[in-house]
Design a protein around this motif. Structure first.
Motif, PDB file in Angstrom:
ATOM      1  N   PHE A   1       0.831  -1.211   0.000  1.00  0.00           N
ATOM      2  CA  PHE A   1       0.000   0.000   0.000  1.00  0.00           C
ATOM      3  C   PHE A   1       0.864   1.259   0.000  1.00  0.00           C
ATOM      4  CE2 PHE A   1      -3.597  -2.508   2.050  1.00  0.00           C
ATOM      5  CZ  PHE A   1      -4.427  -2.426   0.940  1.00  0.00           C
ATOM      6  N   TRP A   2       1.921   1.241   0.790  1.00  0.00           N
ATOM      7  CA  TRP A   2       2.778   2.414   0.909  1.00  0.00           C
ATOM      8  C   TRP A   2       3.904   2.409  -0.119  1.00  0.00           C
ATOM      9  CZ3 TRP A   2       3.440   3.066   6.931  1.00  0.00           C
ATOM     10  CH2 TRP A   2       2.244   3.576   7.471  1.00  0.00           C
ATOM     11  N   GLN A   3       3.926   1.415  -0.967  1.00  0.00           N
ATOM     12  CA  GLN A   3       4.935   1.275  -2.022  1.00  0.00           C
ATOM     13  C   GLN A   3       6.357   1.343  -1.467  1.00  0.00           C
ATOM     14  OE1 GLN A   3       3.794   4.210  -4.978  1.00  0.00           O
ATOM     15  NE2 GLN A   3       2.101   2.947  -5.688  1.00  0.00           N
ATOM     16  N   LEU A   4       6.577   0.589  -0.402  1.00  0.00           N
ATOM     17  CA  LEU A   4       7.896   0.520   0.212  1.00  0.00           C
ATOM     18  C   LEU A   4       8.718  -0.564  -0.461  1.00  0.00           C
ATOM     19  CD1 LEU A   4       6.844   0.583   3.986  1.00  0.00           C
ATOM     20  CD2 LEU A   4       7.584   2.515   2.593  1.00  0.00           C
ATOM     21  N   SER A   5       9.985  -0.297  -0.675  1.00  0.00           N
ATOM     22  CA  SER A   5      10.881  -1.333  -1.183  1.00  0.00           C
ATOM     23  C   SER A   5      11.110  -2.359  -0.071  1.00  0.00           C
ATOM     24  CB  SER A   5      12.215  -0.720  -1.612  1.00  0.00           C
ATOM     25  OG  SER A   5      12.930  -0.267  -0.472  1.00  0.00           O
ATOM     26  N   ASN A   6      11.655  -3.497  -0.443  1.00  0.00           N
ATOM     27  CA  ASN A   6      11.981  -4.504   0.572  1.00  0.00           C
ATOM     28  C   ASN A   6      12.993  -3.955   1.566  1.00  0.00           C
ATOM     29  OD1 ASN A   6      10.223  -6.432  -0.450  1.00  0.00           O
ATOM     30  ND2 ASN A   6      11.758  -7.268  -1.830  1.00  0.00           N
ATOM     31  N   ALA A   7      13.947  -3.158   1.082  1.00  0.00           N
ATOM     32  CA  ALA A   7      14.947  -2.571   1.975  1.00  0.00           C
ATOM     33  C   ALA A   7      14.294  -1.594   2.950  1.00  0.00           C
ATOM     34  CB  ALA A   7      16.030  -1.876   1.171  1.00  0.00           C
ATOM     35  N   GLN A   8      13.373  -0.750   2.461  1.00  0.00           N
ATOM     36  CA  GLN A   8      12.695   0.220   3.337  1.00  0.00           C
ATOM     37  C   GLN A   8      11.842  -0.496   4.375  1.00  0.00           C
ATOM     38  OE1 GLN A   8      10.763   2.352   0.073  1.00  0.00           O
ATOM     39  NE2 GLN A   8      11.676   4.258   0.834  1.00  0.00           N
ATOM     40  N   ALA A   9      11.009  -1.426   3.935  1.00  0.00           N
ATOM     41  CA  ALA A   9      10.135  -2.146   4.861  1.00  0.00           C
ATOM     42  C   ALA A   9      10.958  -2.969   5.848  1.00  0.00           C
ATOM     43  CB  ALA A   9       9.160  -3.037   4.092  1.00  0.00           C
ATOM     44  N   GLY A  10      12.015  -3.598   5.357  1.00  0.00           N
ATOM     45  CA  GLY A  10      12.873  -4.388   6.234  1.00  0.00           C
ATOM     46  C   GLY A  10      13.544  -3.538   7.295  1.00  0.00           C
ATOM     47  N   ALA A  11      13.977  -2.334   6.911  1.00  0.00           N
ATOM     48  CA  ALA A  11      14.609  -1.433   7.880  1.00  0.00           C
ATOM     49  C   ALA A  11      13.636  -1.048   8.985  1.00  0.00           C
ATOM     50  CB  ALA A  11      15.139  -0.182   7.178  1.00  0.00           C
TER      51      ALA A  11
END
Length: 126
Positions: A27-37
């Motif tokens: 929904f927030w269009q987060l990359s895997n790196a962003q969401a993982g962080a």
């Protein structure tokens, strides 16, 4: 998103919370790196989580952080009337009250909690 926060003792909690985090990232269009962080896992682990090949473990730091992320998502979703575009815009825009972009803040535990508290305070205004 009508997912309630899963309790630690619920046997479905790892599945429910892991799926919720994957949906939030979408929904927030987060990359895997962003969401993982945000939840304290690596980008590749976040990729496996989104694919359903990894689940958050109750009692772990990533599980706790994911619960806070879900809290923030639900607050922002409620505050902005379920408008995903507005939520993405709000996350990416520098916020004078918070001192930086919410998206940058939520990559730390302190920032995630502070941002959640901020949104909850906004929602409570009359």
């Amino acid at each position: 998103m009508a997912t309630s926060a899963p309790a630690l003792h619920d046997p479905d909690a790892p599945r429910v919370l892991s799926e919720a985090v994957g949906r939030i990232a979408a929904f927030w269009q987060l990359s895997n790196a962003q969401a993982g962080a945000i939840i304290g896992v690596s980008g590749p682990t976040m990729s496996r989580l989104r694919a359903g090949q990894y689940r958050l473990e109750p009692g772990s730091k990533p599980f706790e952080l994911a619960q806070h992320l879900l809290r923030l998502f639900r607050s922002v979703d409620s505050w902005l009337g379920q408008d995903d575009g507005s939520a993405r815009s709000w996350l990416a825009t520098p916020n004078l009250d918070l001192g930086e972009r919410p998206l940058d803040l939520i990559a730390t535990v302190r920032g995630l909690l502070r941002t959640s508290d901020y949104v909850d305070a906004l929602r409570a205004r009359i």
